[in-house]
Every structure is written in structure tokens, then in C-alpha cells.
Write a protein that holds these residues in place. Structure first.
Motif, PDB file in Angstrom:
ATOM      1  N   LYS A   1       0.835  -1.206   0.000  1.00 11.41           N
ATOM      2  CA  LYS A   1       0.000   0.000   0.000  1.00 11.41           C
ATOM      3  C   LYS A   1       0.870   1.256   0.000  1.00 11.41           C
ATOM      4  N   GLY A   2       1.916   1.265   0.828  1.00  7.86           N
ATOM      5  CA  GLY A   2       2.814   2.410   0.911  1.00  7.86           C
ATOM      6  C   GLY A   2       3.531   2.693  -0.390  1.00  7.86           C
TER       7      GLY A   2
ATOM      8  N   THR B   1       2.570   1.800  -3.422  1.00  3.86           N
ATOM      9  CA  THR B   1       1.580   2.242  -4.404  1.00  3.86           C
ATOM     10  C   THR B   1       1.202   3.702  -4.178  1.00  3.86           C
ATOM     11  N   GLU B   2       1.007   4.084  -2.932  1.00  2.00           N
ATOM     12  CA  GLU B   2       0.659   5.481  -2.617  1.00  2.00           C
ATOM     13  C   GLU B   2       1.827   6.422  -2.916  1.00  2.00           C
ATOM     14  N   GLU B   3       3.024   6.033  -2.517  1.00  2.00           N
ATOM     15  CA  GLU B   3       4.207   6.876  -2.703  1.00  2.00           C
ATOM     16  C   GLU B   3       4.512   7.117  -4.181  1.00  2.00           C
TER      17      GLU B   3
ATOM     18  N   LYS C   1       2.285   6.878  -6.551  1.00  2.00           N
ATOM     19  CA  LYS C   1       1.031   7.256  -7.204  1.00  2.00           C
ATOM     20  C   LYS C   1       0.593   6.230  -8.252  1.00  2.00           C
ATOM     21  N   GLY C   2       0.865   4.960  -7.970  1.00  2.00           N
ATOM     22  CA  GLY C   2       0.447   3.873  -8.841  1.00  2.00           C
ATOM     23  C   GLY C   2       1.355   3.618 -10.033  1.00  2.00           C
TER      24      GLY C   2
END
Length: 132
Positions: free
Chosen positions: A26-27, A29-31, A33-34
Motif C-alpha cells: 500500500k505504501g 503504491t501510494e508513494e 502514485k500507482g
């Protein structure tokens, strides 16, 4: 991470590690921006048939599409590779560990054009014109 074409996270088949890996996925992917899609390979996996072992199906459920597969526990071979500096595939090319890695990594690869031998980055004569 943003410049990487592949990101592999290695994890252990334990409940705490699966939870931490979920957070890490999750981190990332968020960092990014996908822009980066990390994948997970579970290392030193041993399914000895007991109920205490986190099963492959559990890992798929927890990690989703990020889960690529498991690598068997061959501690002695990996230690030998590390201690001698010799790649695993040179120590025992036909080992189960190597076959599992090939199955995971090569399965994910997409066919790409292979540059002709002798061409720098596949630029061929274009590079020669630019350099000369």
C-alpha cells in the motif's frame, strides 16, 4: 522506485510478515502514485502439511495480484552462493529453487525485441553516426 521496471518484495510465510507486506504494498503504491506495481515472492516456504503453516491460498487472498509465488527453503545452497559469491544458477542449475525462480520471474516477463549482437542498446548504425 519510480525508475524501476520491476519491484519484487520478498516475504516470509508468517502472519506478521503478511500484514507488514500488505502495508508495504500500500505504501509503495501510494508513494509512487500507482506508477510502480510491486510484486511479492515468499521466500523459504515449506509446506509440510501442518495447519500452522500459512498456505499459498492464504497468501493469495491477503496479497491479491501482487503475490507471484513461493520459493522453497534451500538455506544451505543460498548460504553457499552468498559465501562464495557464485550465482545460485551456477551452483546447481537444476535445483528446485532455480526452477521456482524461473517459473515466477520468467512467467511474468513479456516478450521483447532482442537487440542484435554487437549493437549498443539496439541503436546499431544510428549510434555509429552519432558517435562518429
Amino acid at each position: 522506485l519510480r525508475g524501476a521496471n520491476k519491484v519484487y518484495i520478498t516475504a516470509e510465510a508468517t502472519v506478521p510478515c503478511m500484514r507488514n507486506t500488505q502495508r508495504l504494498l500500500k505504501g509503495i503504491t501510494e508513494e509512487t502514485k500507482g506508477d510502480v506495481t510491486p510484486n511479492v515472492i515468499v521466500n523459504r516456504y515449506s509446506d509440510n502439511g501442518t495447519k500452522n503453516v500459512v498456505q499459498s491460498s492464504d497468501m493469495e487472498q491477503v496479497l491479491g495480484e501482487a503475490f507471484l509465488g513461493t520459493i522453497s527453503n534451500n538455506y544451505a545452497m543460498v548460504c553457499r552462493a552468498i559465501d562464495t559469491g557464485v550465482p545460485l544458477h551456477e551452483i546447481d542449475p537444476g535445483s528446485q529453487l532455480i526452477e521456482e525462480l524461473r517459473g515466477i520471474v520468467l512467467e511474468e516477463e513479456t516478450p521483447q525485441a532482442v537487440p542484435k549482437k554487437g549493437n549498443w542498446l539496439g541503436l546499431g548504425s544510428k549510434f555509429k553516426r552519432l558517435a562518429g
